[in-house]
Write a protein that holds these residues in place. Structure first.
Motif, mmCIF file in Angstrom:
data_model
loop_
_atom_site.group_PDB
_atom_site.id
_atom_site.type_symbol
_atom_site.label_atom_id
_atom_site.label_comp_id
_atom_site.label_asym_id
_atom_site.label_seq_id
_atom_site.Cartn_x
_atom_site.Cartn_y
_atom_site.Cartn_z
ATOM 1 N N GLN A 130 0.836 -1.205 0.000
ATOM 2 C CA GLN A 130 0.000 0.000 0.000
ATOM 3 C C GLN A 130 0.876 1.263 0.000
ATOM 4 O O GLN A 130 0.554 2.240 -0.676
ATOM 5 N N GLN A 131 1.941 1.241 0.764
ATOM 6 C CA GLN A 131 2.829 2.401 0.807
ATOM 7 C C GLN A 131 3.461 2.654 -0.562
ATOM 8 O O GLN A 131 3.544 3.793 -1.030
ATOM 9 N N GLU A 132 3.880 1.581 -1.215
ATOM 10 C CA GLU A 132 4.459 1.715 -2.553
ATOM 11 C C GLU A 132 3.400 2.182 -3.557
ATOM 12 O O GLU A 132 3.670 3.035 -4.405
ATOM 13 N N TYR A 133 2.189 1.629 -3.448
ATOM 14 C CA TYR A 133 1.108 2.020 -4.352
ATOM 15 C C TYR A 133 0.809 3.512 -4.211
ATOM 16 O O TYR A 133 0.661 4.217 -5.201
ATOM 17 N N LYS A 134 0.738 3.995 -2.960
ATOM 18 C CA LYS A 134 0.454 5.417 -2.759
ATOM 19 C C LYS A 134 1.589 6.281 -3.293
ATOM 20 O O LYS A 134 1.359 7.338 -3.880
ATOM 21 N N SER A 135 2.813 5.832 -3.117
ATOM 22 C CA SER A 135 3.958 6.568 -3.633
ATOM 23 C C SER A 135 3.903 6.684 -5.157
ATOM 24 O O SER A 135 4.217 7.725 -5.729
ATOM 25 N N ASN A 136 3.451 5.629 -5.813
ATOM 26 C CA ASN A 136 3.382 5.612 -7.274
ATOM 27 C C ASN A 136 2.135 6.284 -7.835
ATOM 28 O O ASN A 136 2.162 6.818 -8.944
ATOM 29 N N ASN A 137 1.015 6.240 -7.097
ATOM 30 C CA ASN A 137 -0.271 6.680 -7.637
ATOM 31 C C ASN A 137 -0.913 7.860 -6.908
ATOM 32 O O ASN A 137 -1.921 8.391 -7.375
ATOM 33 N N GLY A 138 -0.375 8.239 -5.763
ATOM 34 C CA GLY A 138 -0.910 9.375 -5.028
ATOM 35 C C GLY A 138 -2.087 9.053 -4.125
ATOM 36 O O GLY A 138 -2.544 9.909 -3.371
ATOM 37 N N ASN B 93 -3.546 1.181 8.747
ATOM 38 C CA ASN B 93 -2.309 1.800 8.301
ATOM 39 C C ASN B 93 -1.403 2.166 9.482
ATOM 40 O O ASN B 93 -0.213 2.407 9.295
#
Length: 123
Positions: free
Chosen positions: A38-46, A112
């Motif tokens: 999830q942290q990586e997804y948010k970093s990539n997608n906002g 989270n």
């Protein structure tokens, strides 16, 4: 013969408890991996990834589990081989990951903030 039957019954019950405990631990480990993804997804997608649409409620199913595998793990995880289904609810600021046993009442959530909650689980 009766003694062997009694010992076998005790052994089967104990073994069943161990396998359920290991399945629960595998689900918790998967939730931890999803938290990192999830942290990586948010970093990539906002935004955080979610399976719940706009309702804010998620029901773990085979479909939500497959969507998590595709969108967070890129088809490299075997969530589908576990005894749990998974789903995710999210807002702009936080998320909750949910694992629900496929046939029992056990449900595990991870926020989270790395807080686990277990409902209806043995042990």
């Amino acid at each position: 013969v009766a003694l062997i039957g009694i010992l076998s019954t005790i052994g089967i019950v104990a073994f069943s408890g161990y396998t359920e405990s290991s399945a629960q631990k595998a689900a918790e480990n998967s939730l931890g991996a999803m938290r990192l993804a999830q942290q990586e997804y948010k970093s990539n997608n906002g935004t955080f990834y979610q399976t719940s649409g706009t309702t804010g409620v998620c029901t773990p199913t085979t479909t939500t589990t497959a969507n998590i595998v595709t969108n967070l793990f890129g088809e490299t995880d075997n969530l589908k081989e576990q005894r749990y289904y998974f789903c995710i609810t999210a807002t702009a600021a936080d998320y909750t990951l949910t694992a629900k046993h496929t046939s029992k009442t056990c449900q595990i959530t991870l926020t989270n903030l790395n807080i686990y909650n277990r409902t209806g689980c043995d042990g």
